[in-house]
Design an enzyme around this catalytic site. Sequence first.
Site, PDB file in Angstrom:
ATOM      1  CG  ASP A   4      17.068 -13.303 -23.636  1.00 49.72           C
ATOM      2  OD1 ASP A   4      17.121 -12.401 -24.630  1.00 49.72           O
ATOM      3  OD2 ASP A   4      15.919 -13.467 -22.963  1.00 49.72           O
ATOM      4  CG  HIS A   5      19.958 -18.280 -22.017  1.00 46.43           C
ATOM      5  ND1 HIS A   5      20.379 -17.728 -20.846  1.00 46.43           N
ATOM      6  CD2 HIS A   5      18.522 -18.599 -21.860  1.00 46.43           C
ATOM      7  CE1 HIS A   5      19.321 -17.459 -19.950  1.00 46.43           C
ATOM      8  NE2 HIS A   5      18.369 -18.078 -20.456  1.00 46.43           N
TER       9      HIS A   5
ATOM     10  NE  ARG B  49      36.222 -17.988 -19.799  1.00 45.89           N
ATOM     11  CZ  ARG B  49      37.195 -18.939 -20.268  1.00 45.89           C
ATOM     12  NH1 ARG B  49      37.851 -18.635 -21.185  1.00 45.89           N
ATOM     13  NH2 ARG B  49      37.354 -20.252 -19.671  1.00 45.89           N
TER      14      ARG B  49
ATOM     15  CG  HIS C 152      14.107  -9.938 -20.867  1.00 46.60           C
ATOM     16  ND1 HIS C 152      13.678 -11.055 -19.849  1.00 46.60           N
ATOM     17  CD2 HIS C 152      13.865  -8.681 -20.402  1.00 46.60           C
ATOM     18  CE1 HIS C 152      13.444  -9.907 -18.813  1.00 46.60           C
ATOM     19  NE2 HIS C 152      13.686  -8.616 -19.237  1.00 46.60           N
TER      20      HIS C 152
ATOM     21  NE  ARG D 199      17.175 -10.057 -16.188  1.00 47.80           N
ATOM     22  CZ  ARG D 199      16.170 -10.870 -15.465  1.00 47.80           C
ATOM     23  NH1 ARG D 199      15.354 -11.774 -16.375  1.00 47.80           N
ATOM     24  NH2 ARG D 199      15.677 -10.589 -14.085  1.00 47.80           N
TER      25      ARG D 199
ATOM     26  CG  HIS E 289      20.512 -12.331 -20.973  1.00 48.35           C
ATOM     27  ND1 HIS E 289      19.746 -11.224 -21.664  1.00 48.35           N
ATOM     28  CD2 HIS E 289      19.945 -12.999 -20.124  1.00 48.35           C
ATOM     29  CE1 HIS E 289      18.587 -11.317 -20.847  1.00 48.35           C
ATOM     30  NE2 HIS E 289      18.721 -12.449 -20.010  1.00 48.35           N
TER      31      HIS E 289
ATOM     32  CD  GLU F  95      10.631 -12.247 -23.613  1.00 45.43           C
ATOM     33  OE1 GLU F  95       9.799 -13.196 -23.578  1.00 45.43           O
ATOM     34  OE2 GLU F  95      11.768 -12.302 -22.603  1.00 45.43           O
TER      35      GLU F  95
ATOM     36  CB  THR G 113      14.893 -17.276 -15.718  1.00 45.98           C
ATOM     37  OG1 THR G 113      14.048 -16.983 -17.026  1.00 45.98           O
ATOM     38  CG2 THR G 113      14.115 -18.127 -15.012  1.00 45.98           C
TER      39      THR G 113
ATOM     40  CG  HIS H 231       8.986 -19.100 -17.802  1.00 42.07           C
ATOM     41  ND1 HIS H 231      10.218 -18.005 -18.215  1.00 42.07           N
ATOM     42  CD2 HIS H 231       9.354 -19.546 -16.774  1.00 42.07           C
ATOM     43  CE1 HIS H 231      10.939 -17.979 -17.131  1.00 42.07           C
ATOM     44  NE2 HIS H 231      10.512 -19.131 -16.060  1.00 42.07           N
ATOM     45  N   GLY H 232      10.023 -22.171 -19.692  1.00 34.69           N
ATOM     46  CA  GLY H 232      10.362 -23.641 -19.238  1.00 34.69           C
ATOM     47  C   GLY H 232       9.886 -24.419 -20.537  1.00 34.69           C
TER      48      GLY H 232
ATOM     49  CG  HIS I 271      17.961 -22.497 -20.716  1.00 39.59           C
ATOM     50  ND1 HIS I 271      17.653 -23.801 -20.565  1.00 39.59           N
ATOM     51  CD2 HIS I 271      18.932 -21.846 -20.237  1.00 39.59           C
ATOM     52  CE1 HIS I 271      18.827 -24.082 -19.533  1.00 39.59           C
ATOM     53  NE2 HIS I 271      19.570 -22.926 -19.556  1.00 39.59           N
TER      54      HIS I 271
END
Length: 242
Positions: free
Chosen positions: A11-12, A20, A45, A47, A52, A72, A102, A193-194, A216
């Site tokens: 995602d990131h 940008r 994901h 969304r 993203h 997701e 998130t 997650h995390g 992430h």
Amino acid sequence: MKGLRLGVNIDHVATLRNARGVRYPDPVAAAAIAEQAGADGITIHLREDRRHITDRDVAMLKQTLNVPMNLEMAVTEEMLDIAIKTQPTYSCLVPEKRQELTTEGGLNVAGQLETITDATRRLSDAGIQVSLFIDADHEQIDAAKKAGAPIVELHTGQYAEAETEEQRTVELARLMEASEYAHSIGLQVNVGHGLHYHNTLEVAEIPQVCELNIGHSIIARAVLVGLDQAVRDMRNILDKAR
């Protein structure tokens, strides 16, 4: 004991691109590098606000991936239609609020059992394996089983965000107990997650865990060491656990 599966969430990569409004870095290229470096699957994901990953990313990844796609998504008609049309290997149903940075907590399956059961049935009928992203809680695990999902992904956020060693130990024990319980009633156990390079090993050592979905921290490390190395470093942690 079977090796652990590493799902790399890209995602990131898309977040960086969209910051940008340009065409780079390309999540499709990132997925290919992650595959070569040892990712067993690619997680994205989509969304509702498309902050993203975009619809085009989903379509392109479906065409190019050589490993399973884990899509997701929120439990909405729009997302169900996209999933059924796209045919990812896995679809992970998650809660979603537009204002959150998130995903903040697990899906309340027990509180919307009829809706989740219907979504699970529709996705399963389309040949998609469904997982439910839930807190490490017996009520939610039981509800996931009732909903007909074969897989749960236990939310590791409280463990990852624990501020003291004592709190972290309590949260790890909760994950261990929930994993054992979910496995005992016939569910596959994934986690996510995390998770990062300093807290993943203990979770990966939980015997019932089959797959870890991590994003992430891998993308953040990739800024410093490159994506190939970042994925390999996480892969090494998982291999050490088993």
